[in-house]
Design a protein around this motif. Sequence first.
Motif, short mmCIF file in Angstrom:
data_model
loop_
_atom_site.label_atom_id
_atom_site.label_comp_id
_atom_site.label_asym_id
_atom_site.label_seq_id
_atom_site.Cartn_x
_atom_site.Cartn_y
_atom_site.Cartn_z
N GLY A 192 0.78 -1.22 0.00
CA GLY A 192 0.00 0.00 0.00
C GLY A 192 0.81 1.27 0.00
N PHE A 193 2.11 1.14 0.16
CA PHE A 193 2.99 2.31 0.11
C PHE A 193 4.41 1.81 -0.18
N ARG A 194 5.27 2.74 -0.56
CA ARG A 194 6.66 2.37 -0.86
C ARG A 194 7.54 2.61 0.36
N ASP A 221 15.00 -3.85 0.81
CA ASP A 221 14.98 -4.32 -0.57
C ASP A 221 13.88 -3.57 -1.30
N SER A 222 14.28 -2.64 -2.14
CA SER A 222 13.28 -1.82 -2.84
C SER A 222 12.46 -2.64 -3.83
N ALA A 223 13.07 -3.63 -4.44
CA ALA A 223 12.37 -4.43 -5.45
C ALA A 223 11.20 -5.20 -4.85
N THR A 224 11.37 -5.69 -3.64
CA THR A 224 10.31 -6.47 -3.00
C THR A 224 9.56 -5.67 -1.94
N ASN A 225 9.99 -4.42 -1.74
CA ASN A 225 9.32 -3.55 -0.76
C ASN A 225 9.34 -4.18 0.63
N THR A 226 10.51 -4.68 1.01
CA THR A 226 10.66 -5.42 2.26
C THR A 226 11.82 -4.88 3.08
N LEU A 227 11.60 -4.80 4.37
CA LEU A 227 12.63 -4.41 5.32
C LEU A 227 13.13 -5.66 6.03
N TYR A 228 14.42 -5.71 6.30
CA TYR A 228 15.00 -6.88 6.97
C TYR A 228 15.78 -6.45 8.21
N LEU A 229 15.91 -7.38 9.12
CA LEU A 229 16.80 -7.22 10.25
C LEU A 229 17.54 -8.55 10.42
N LEU A 230 18.82 -8.54 10.16
CA LEU A 230 19.65 -9.72 10.37
C LEU A 230 20.23 -9.63 11.78
N MET A 231 19.93 -10.62 12.59
CA MET A 231 20.34 -10.65 13.98
C MET A 231 21.40 -11.72 14.13
N ASN A 232 22.62 -11.32 14.37
CA ASN A 232 23.73 -12.24 14.56
C ASN A 232 24.15 -12.30 16.02
N SER A 233 24.78 -13.40 16.39
CA SER A 233 25.29 -13.57 17.75
C SER A 233 24.24 -13.18 18.79
N VAL A 234 23.07 -13.73 18.63
CA VAL A 234 21.96 -13.34 19.50
C VAL A 234 22.20 -13.79 20.94
N LYS A 235 21.59 -13.06 21.85
CA LYS A 235 21.72 -13.33 23.28
C LYS A 235 20.34 -13.53 23.89
N PRO A 236 20.26 -14.19 25.04
CA PRO A 236 18.94 -14.37 25.67
C PRO A 236 18.19 -13.06 25.88
N GLU A 237 18.92 -11.99 26.15
CA GLU A 237 18.26 -10.70 26.38
C GLU A 237 17.69 -10.09 25.10
N ASN A 238 17.93 -10.72 23.96
CA ASN A 238 17.32 -10.27 22.71
C ASN A 238 15.92 -10.84 22.53
N THR A 239 15.49 -11.70 23.46
CA THR A 239 14.15 -12.25 23.40
C THR A 239 13.13 -11.14 23.56
#
Length: 129
Positions: free
Chosen positions: A24-26, A73-91
Amino acid sequence: QLVESGGGLVQPGGSLRLACAASGFRLDDYAIGWFRQVPGKSREGVSCMGSEDGSGDTHYADSVNGRFIISRDSATNTLYLLMNSVKPENTAVYYCAAELPGRIVQAICVDIPNEKDIWGEGTQDTVTS
């Protein structure tokens, strides 16, 4: 509309990628970000990004800087968050949000978008061994 996906269970030290599909929006026209909330606490900014036509700057909370990566990703109109080395406090429940450009990126993460802006419904991420 924003719809998050990619949440789930992950072990400490592992990685997880969240996606936020916009319709519905870019996304390119908006300042966007990831936010999280745990029970009993206020929602907080994790990472934010300026609009494509603006600076496109990024901001990360100190606790995730160097481990998480925000991308769009402008082509798919999608935002991403890659979470590396996650910790329990990231829950937490992770939300994506979009607001019209106007504020600096850091401000968006600190003084989070209000209910009149565009928010997703959230996705639960649990870091546990």
